[in-house]
Structures are given as structure tokens and as C-alpha cells.
Design a protein around this motif. Structure first.
Motif, PDB file in Angstrom:
ATOM      1  N   VAL A 120      39.412  50.356  52.377  1.00  0.00           N
ATOM      2  CA  VAL A 120      40.695  49.675  52.134  1.00  0.00           C
ATOM      3  C   VAL A 120      41.813  50.410  52.877  1.00  0.00           C
ATOM      4  CG1 VAL A 120      42.457  49.207  50.362  1.00  0.00           C
ATOM      5  CG2 VAL A 120      40.068  48.599  49.946  1.00  0.00           C
ATOM      6  N   ARG A 124      43.950  48.661  55.878  1.00  0.00           N
ATOM      7  CA  ARG A 124      45.397  48.407  55.725  1.00  0.00           C
ATOM      8  C   ARG A 124      46.199  49.123  56.800  1.00  0.00           C
ATOM      9  NH1 ARG A 124      45.690  48.384  49.198  1.00  0.00           N
ATOM     10  NH2 ARG A 124      44.795  46.328  48.952  1.00  0.00           N
ATOM     11  N   ASP A 149      48.846  38.814  53.329  1.00  0.00           N
ATOM     12  CA  ASP A 149      48.213  39.120  52.038  1.00  0.00           C
ATOM     13  C   ASP A 149      47.832  37.834  51.306  1.00  0.00           C
ATOM     14  OD1 ASP A 149      48.106  41.839  52.262  1.00  0.00           O
ATOM     15  OD2 ASP A 149      49.977  42.215  51.180  1.00  0.00           O
ATOM     16  N   LYS A 152      44.801  36.351  53.068  1.00  0.00           N
ATOM     17  CA  LYS A 152      43.581  37.110  52.735  1.00  0.00           C
ATOM     18  C   LYS A 152      43.120  36.743  51.330  1.00  0.00           C
ATOM     19  CE  LYS A 152      44.689  41.367  53.521  1.00  0.00           C
ATOM     20  NZ  LYS A 152      44.655  42.801  53.750  1.00  0.00           N
ATOM     21  N   MET A 156      39.550  35.171  50.402  1.00  0.00           N
ATOM     22  CA  MET A 156      38.680  35.889  49.464  1.00  0.00           C
ATOM     23  C   MET A 156      38.326  34.992  48.269  1.00  0.00           C
ATOM     24  SD  MET A 156      40.658  39.524  49.861  1.00  0.00           S
ATOM     25  CE  MET A 156      39.945  40.450  48.535  1.00  0.00           C
ATOM     26  N   GLU A 163      37.817  41.655  51.768  1.00  0.00           N
ATOM     27  CA  GLU A 163      39.149  41.895  52.334  1.00  0.00           C
ATOM     28  C   GLU A 163      39.038  42.170  53.835  1.00  0.00           C
ATOM     29  OE1 GLU A 163      43.277  44.384  51.711  1.00  0.00           O
ATOM     30  OE2 GLU A 163      41.593  44.861  50.399  1.00  0.00           O
ATOM     31  N   TRP A 167      40.468  39.796  57.011  1.00  0.00           N
ATOM     32  CA  TRP A 167      41.357  40.341  58.043  1.00  0.00           C
ATOM     33  C   TRP A 167      40.758  40.117  59.429  1.00  0.00           C
ATOM     34  CZ3 TRP A 167      45.858  41.451  59.722  1.00  0.00           C
ATOM     35  CH2 TRP A 167      46.055  42.336  60.778  1.00  0.00           C
TER      36      TRP A 167
END
Length: 199
Positions: A120, A124, A149, A152, A156, A163, A167
Motif C-alpha cells: 500500500v 500510494r 480514490d 479505485k 474494487m 487496490e 491503479w
């Protein structure tokens, strides 16, 4: 994982036994621990000089606490940051996020907690860097971040993507269409773009 693909990590944790455990865990998982320290000020210097992809910082350290170190590292976009904390208090977690930490983990942790948190943090950090290159203005960047966000989340929830997978989908579509990631994200949110595997 071949040597040139190994993610380089700096570990900053003032308890030597935890630092050693963490180093062993990371190396077992194929990460390359290029530097380690028990001090926050040294952590920032190590990250500047060794240019790792990831810095793992304990919150409580002499010299400079982990939150201040995280602020410097993320402010200069030097590396992704994962915060280690023995305190599961909300305010510290929020402070870590405000300091730019991409992810955090509460001690004592398991290997099964550590690897997803690292993924993660790295994901990010990559998103932030690519957003910075395509969106100059801070307010626009925050808007772009929000829409990405949301996109995503949609991918999801509705298409069972991870995640990282969501992306990658946004990035790939943006490259293929020669447009910006947040513009692709807006299409996903509006329902005008769905992944090919969507029924």
C-alpha cells in the motif's frame, strides 16, 4: 525477484531486537535492506544518501521522532513511508497520515500484516509522484487524488480488483488513451469506462 528488481528499504527502529526481526523478515520476502538506524535524524540522512524506495520508521525514536522524519522524507518525495507504532491511538495514526506516511502498522506485527502495508505504501507513493508530474497545482492535485480514490473504490467494489490492480488499470488506460490518470478515473466514476472483464 532478481537483484535489480528488489525493493530497497531503510529501516529506522530504536529497539535493536525489533530492527533485527524486521530486517530478517524483509530479506526473507526478497527486499533489500540497504540501511538501518535507531535514530530519526539518521533515518532522514540515510534515505537522502541511499535513495531507497521505502523507509520504515518507528514513531518513537531519539534525535527526531518518526512523524517528523516522515514529514521530511515525504515532503522531499524521497521514498514511500511506512510508520511502525506500538500505539494504536487514533490521533497518532492521523498524525502519521498528515506527516505523509502512506501506510502504518501497529506492533507487534506479523509478516502477514507487514507485506500488504508495504505494498500500500509503495503504491500510494507511486500514485503521488505520477500525480505531481501531471497536475501542478496543489488544489487540483487534491481534487485529482479524490477522484482517483473514488475510481479505485468503484473498481474494487464492483469489479473485485485489488487496490494495486485498480491503479494499474487506471494508469494503463491513461497511457493507451494518451490522457491523464484522473481523467480516466472520472470516466470510471461516471460509469463511462469499465474494465474489459466486467460483465
Amino acid at each position: 525477484m532478481s537483484a535489480e528488481q528488489r525493493t530497497r528499504v531503510v529501516v529506522a527502529e530504536d529497539e535493536a531486537i525489533i530492527r533485527l526481526d524486521l530486517k530478517e523478515l524483509l530479506e526473507e520476502e526478497g527486499f533489500d535492506v540497504v540501511g538501518e538506524t535507531g535514530r530519526g535524524d539518521e533515518a532522514v540522512e540515510l534515505v537522502r544518501s541511499l535513495a531507497p524506495e521505502l523507509a520504515i520508521l518507528d514513531i518513537k525514536m531519539p534525535g527526531l521522532d518518526g512523524l517528523s522524519a516522515a514529514r521530511q522524507i515525504t515532503g522531499e518525495r524521497l521514498a514511500a513511508v511506512l510508520i511502525l507504532t506500538a500505539f494504536s491511538q487514533r490521533d497518532l495514526v492521523e498524525q502519521a497520515r498528515d506527516a505523509g506516511a502512506m501506510s502504518y502498522i501497529v506492533k507487534p506485527f506479523q509478516k502477514s500484516d507487514l507485506i500488504p502495508a508495504i505494498e500500500v505504501a509503495l503504491g500510494r507513493h507511486a500514485e503521488l509522484k505520477s500525480l505531481e508530474t501531471e497536475v501542478g497545482d496543489l488544489a487540483e492535485r487534491l481534487e485529482a487524488r479524490k477522484i482517483i480514490d473514488r475510481a479505485k473504490g468503484t473498481l474494487m467494489d464492483q469489479h473485485a480488483m485489488t487496490e494495486a490492480g485498480s491503479w494499474r488499470f487506471l494508469q494503463t488506460e491513461a497511457m493507451n488513451r494518451r490522457t491523464k490518470v484522473h481523467e480516466i478515473a472520472a470516466l470510471v466514476v461516471s460509469g463511462d469506462l469499465t474494465p474489459p472483464d466486467a460483465t
